[in-house]
Design a protein around this motif. Structure first.
Motif, PDB file in Angstrom:
ATOM      1  N   ASP A  77      81.344  37.918  27.515  1.00 17.06           N
ATOM      2  CA  ASP A  77      81.682  36.571  27.087  1.00 17.06           C
ATOM      3  C   ASP A  77      81.232  35.511  28.092  1.00 17.06           C
ATOM      4  OD1 ASP A  77      82.797  34.797  25.270  1.00 17.06           O
ATOM      5  OD2 ASP A  77      84.742  34.805  26.281  1.00 17.06           O
ATOM      6  N   LEU A  78      80.565  35.926  29.159  1.00 17.13           N
ATOM      7  CA  LEU A  78      80.134  34.963  30.168  1.00 17.13           C
ATOM      8  C   LEU A  78      78.891  34.235  29.687  1.00 17.13           C
ATOM      9  CD1 LEU A  78      80.642  36.982  33.457  1.00 17.13           C
ATOM     10  CD2 LEU A  78      82.077  35.188  32.520  1.00 17.13           C
ATOM     11  N   ARG A  79      79.048  32.951  29.403  1.00 22.43           N
ATOM     12  CA  ARG A  79      77.932  32.135  28.952  1.00 22.43           C
ATOM     13  C   ARG A  79      77.979  30.851  29.761  1.00 22.43           C
ATOM     14  NH1 ARG A  79      78.174  32.022  22.569  1.00 22.43           N
ATOM     15  NH2 ARG A  79      79.457  30.266  23.132  1.00 22.43           N
ATOM     16  N   VAL A  80      77.543  30.941  31.003  1.00 25.41           N
ATOM     17  CA  VAL A  80      77.632  29.822  31.919  1.00 25.41           C
ATOM     18  C   VAL A  80      76.808  28.655  31.384  1.00 25.41           C
ATOM     19  CG1 VAL A  80      77.140  29.033  34.249  1.00 25.41           C
ATOM     20  CG2 VAL A  80      77.985  31.340  33.867  1.00 25.41           C
ATOM     21  N   GLY A  81      77.434  27.493  31.341  1.00 22.65           N
ATOM     22  CA  GLY A  81      76.737  26.291  30.917  1.00 22.65           C
ATOM     23  C   GLY A  81      76.553  26.179  29.413  1.00 22.65           C
ATOM     24  N   GLN A  82      77.150  27.052  28.646  1.00 23.65           N
ATOM     25  CA  GLN A  82      76.978  27.009  27.208  1.00 23.65           C
ATOM     26  C   GLN A  82      78.294  26.718  26.520  1.00 23.65           C
ATOM     27  OE1 GLN A  82      75.143  30.434  25.565  1.00 23.65           O
ATOM     28  NE2 GLN A  82      73.383  30.325  26.877  1.00 23.65           N
ATOM     29  N   SER A  83      78.178  26.135  25.357  1.00 26.30           N
ATOM     30  CA  SER A  83      79.343  25.879  24.535  1.00 26.30           C
ATOM     31  C   SER A  83      79.899  27.203  24.040  1.00 26.30           C
ATOM     32  CB  SER A  83      78.932  25.022  23.341  1.00 26.30           C
ATOM     33  OG  SER A  83      79.961  24.971  22.407  1.00 26.30           O
ATOM     34  N   ARG A  84      81.185  27.274  23.861  1.00 25.90           N
ATOM     35  CA  ARG A  84      81.802  28.489  23.341  1.00 25.90           C
ATOM     36  C   ARG A  84      82.065  28.323  21.841  1.00 25.90           C
ATOM     37  NH1 ARG A  84      82.839  32.086  27.225  1.00 25.90           N
ATOM     38  NH2 ARG A  84      83.089  31.276  29.300  1.00 25.90           N
ATOM     39  N   GLY A  85      81.101  27.752  21.122  1.00 26.81           N
ATOM     40  CA  GLY A  85      81.239  27.578  19.687  1.00 26.81           C
ATOM     41  C   GLY A  85      81.771  26.222  19.288  1.00 26.81           C
ATOM     42  N   ASP A  86      82.086  25.368  20.256  1.00 22.90           N
ATOM     43  CA  ASP A  86      82.623  24.055  19.946  1.00 22.90           C
ATOM     44  C   ASP A  86      81.621  23.179  19.211  1.00 22.90           C
ATOM     45  OD1 ASP A  86      84.876  24.847  21.282  1.00 22.90           O
ATOM     46  OD2 ASP A  86      84.354  23.833  23.142  1.00 22.90           O
ATOM     47  N   ALA A 132      70.212  18.728   9.605  1.00 27.24           N
ATOM     48  CA  ALA A 132      70.501  20.135   9.878  1.00 27.24           C
ATOM     49  C   ALA A 132      71.767  20.245  10.712  1.00 27.24           C
ATOM     50  CB  ALA A 132      69.332  20.782  10.613  1.00 27.24           C
ATOM     51  N   GLU A 133      72.402  21.421  10.598  1.00 29.24           N
ATOM     52  CA  GLU A 133      73.616  21.660  11.369  1.00 29.24           C
ATOM     53  C   GLU A 133      73.416  22.843  12.302  1.00 29.24           C
ATOM     54  OE1 GLU A 133      77.022  22.906   9.073  1.00 29.24           O
ATOM     55  OE2 GLU A 133      75.766  24.063   7.717  1.00 29.24           O
ATOM     56  N   ILE A 134      74.168  22.840  13.401  1.00 31.98           N
ATOM     57  CA  ILE A 134      74.100  23.931  14.376  1.00 31.98           C
ATOM     58  C   ILE A 134      74.867  25.123  13.814  1.00 31.98           C
ATOM     59  CG2 ILE A 134      74.716  24.674  16.707  1.00 31.98           C
ATOM     60  CD1 ILE A 134      74.706  21.692  17.519  1.00 31.98           C
ATOM     61  N   VAL A 135      74.231  26.305  13.852  1.00 30.64           N
ATOM     62  CA  VAL A 135      74.932  27.519  13.441  1.00 30.64           C
ATOM     63  C   VAL A 135      75.201  28.442  14.626  1.00 30.64           C
ATOM     64  CG1 VAL A 135      74.182  27.466  11.047  1.00 30.64           C
ATOM     65  CG2 VAL A 135      72.783  28.646  12.734  1.00 30.64           C
ATOM     66  N   ALA A 136      74.446  28.259  15.723  1.00 28.52           N
ATOM     67  CA  ALA A 136      74.663  29.081  16.922  1.00 28.52           C
ATOM     68  C   ALA A 136      73.954  28.447  18.109  1.00 28.52           C
ATOM     69  CB  ALA A 136      74.144  30.501  16.709  1.00 28.52           C
ATOM     70  N   VAL A 137      74.441  28.781  19.298  1.00 32.75           N
ATOM     71  CA  VAL A 137      73.797  28.393  20.547  1.00 32.75           C
ATOM     72  C   VAL A 137      73.187  29.655  21.125  1.00 32.75           C
ATOM     73  CG1 VAL A 137      74.125  27.412  22.847  1.00 32.75           C
ATOM     74  CG2 VAL A 137      75.492  26.568  20.933  1.00 32.75           C
ATOM     75  N   GLU A 138      71.866  29.667  21.295  1.00 32.03           N
ATOM     76  CA  GLU A 138      71.162  30.846  21.789  1.00 32.03           C
ATOM     77  C   GLU A 138      70.380  30.459  23.041  1.00 32.03           C
ATOM     78  OE1 GLU A 138      68.836  32.435  18.589  1.00 32.03           O
ATOM     79  OE2 GLU A 138      70.591  32.693  17.296  1.00 32.03           O
ATOM     80  N   GLY A 139      70.974  30.736  24.193  1.00 27.20           N
ATOM     81  CA  GLY A 139      70.339  30.330  25.454  1.00 27.20           C
ATOM     82  C   GLY A 139      70.338  28.823  25.541  1.00 27.20           C
ATOM     83  N   ASN A 140      69.149  28.243  25.725  1.00 25.30           N
ATOM     84  CA  ASN A 140      69.049  26.776  25.775  1.00 25.30           C
ATOM     85  C   ASN A 140      68.406  26.237  24.505  1.00 25.30           C
ATOM     86  OD1 ASN A 140      66.502  27.681  26.245  1.00 25.30           O
ATOM     87  ND2 ASN A 140      66.158  26.498  28.103  1.00 25.30           N
ATOM     88  N   THR A 141      68.572  26.960  23.400  1.00 23.40           N
ATOM     89  CA  THR A 141      68.042  26.565  22.096  1.00 23.40           C
ATOM     90  C   THR A 141      69.177  26.614  21.079  1.00 23.40           C
ATOM     91  OG1 THR A 141      65.937  27.581  22.686  1.00 23.40           O
ATOM     92  CG2 THR A 141      66.290  27.127  20.366  1.00 23.40           C
ATOM     93  N   LEU A 142      69.111  25.713  20.101  1.00 19.32           N
ATOM     94  CA  LEU A 142      70.113  25.691  19.041  1.00 19.32           C
ATOM     95  C   LEU A 142      69.525  26.304  17.777  1.00 19.32           C
ATOM     96  CD1 LEU A 142      71.468  22.043  19.466  1.00 19.32           C
ATOM     97  CD2 LEU A 142      72.350  24.151  20.487  1.00 19.32           C
ATOM     98  N   ARG A 143      70.253  27.237  17.168  1.00 21.50           N
ATOM     99  CA  ARG A 143      69.847  27.774  15.864  1.00 21.50           C
ATOM    100  C   ARG A 143      70.467  26.846  14.837  1.00 21.50           C
ATOM    101  NH1 ARG A 143      67.297  31.830  13.779  1.00 21.50           N
ATOM    102  NH2 ARG A 143      67.171  32.931  15.769  1.00 21.50           N
ATOM    103  N   VAL A 144      69.623  26.331  13.923  1.00 22.29           N
ATOM    104  CA  VAL A 144      70.073  25.351  12.936  1.00 22.29           C
ATOM    105  C   VAL A 144      69.705  25.807  11.534  1.00 22.29           C
ATOM    106  CG1 VAL A 144      69.907  23.425  14.574  1.00 22.29           C
ATOM    107  CG2 VAL A 144      67.941  23.990  13.142  1.00 22.29           C
TER     108      VAL A 144
END
Length: 149
Positions: A77-86, A132-144
């Motif tokens: 669950d360690l995702r430094v610097g990333q949103s936790r789904g917010d 478009a809407e965000i469906v996931a945060v993948e690294g430093n890219t947004l899946r939309v």
């Protein structure tokens, strides 16, 4: 200088150092020094050896109690610097076309995780100007995906 003030000043200096570093380790030594300052108010004739022993016991004891009760998040669950789904569900406008084979860009009216423009990837082609809407945060890219799907 009176021992009560020495321990109080040491406690405040350690707490200030903790605020500057944010490690949560120095905090317990600062609290121990402040507690010892209170003990010196109640027992003004306490010898230096007893003061040092109390400081060590309070510091190590409080640190040990904190370490035993401190819960780290799971390794996966360690995702430094990333949103936790917010940010999932936030909408923006595609400003550089996105396709399954090529990343594009999406822009938001308000910053998302500190930036208004992000690299975007999608499972279907999205043209410039598509909402478009965000469906996931993948690294430093947004899946939309296109809004409404």
């Amino acid at each position: 200088m009176e021992p009560i003030w020495s321990w109080g000043v040491l406690g405040l200096v350690l707490l200030a150092l903790e605020m500057a570093t944010g490690t949560l380790y120095i905090l317990w030594f600062g609290i121990a020094a402040l507690c010892l300052s209170g003990a010196m108010w109640a027992l003004p004739g306490l010898p230096l050896s007893a003061q040092l022993f109390m400081f060590a016991a309070l510091s190590i004891g409080s640190l040990a109690i904190w370490k035993l009760n401190y819960k780290k998040s799971a390794a996966g669950d360690l995702r430094v610097g990333q949103s936790r789904g917010d940010e999932v569900g936030r909408t923006g406008i595609i400003i550089e076309a996105v396709s399954p084979r090529q990343a594009g860009s999406i822009q938001f009216a308000q910053g998302v995780m500190g930036s208004r423009v992000w690299a975007a990837i999608a499972d279907q082609p999205l043209a410039v100007g598509t909402e478009a809407e965000i469906v996931a945060v993948e690294g430093n890219t947004l899946r939309v995906r296109a809004t409404g799907h």
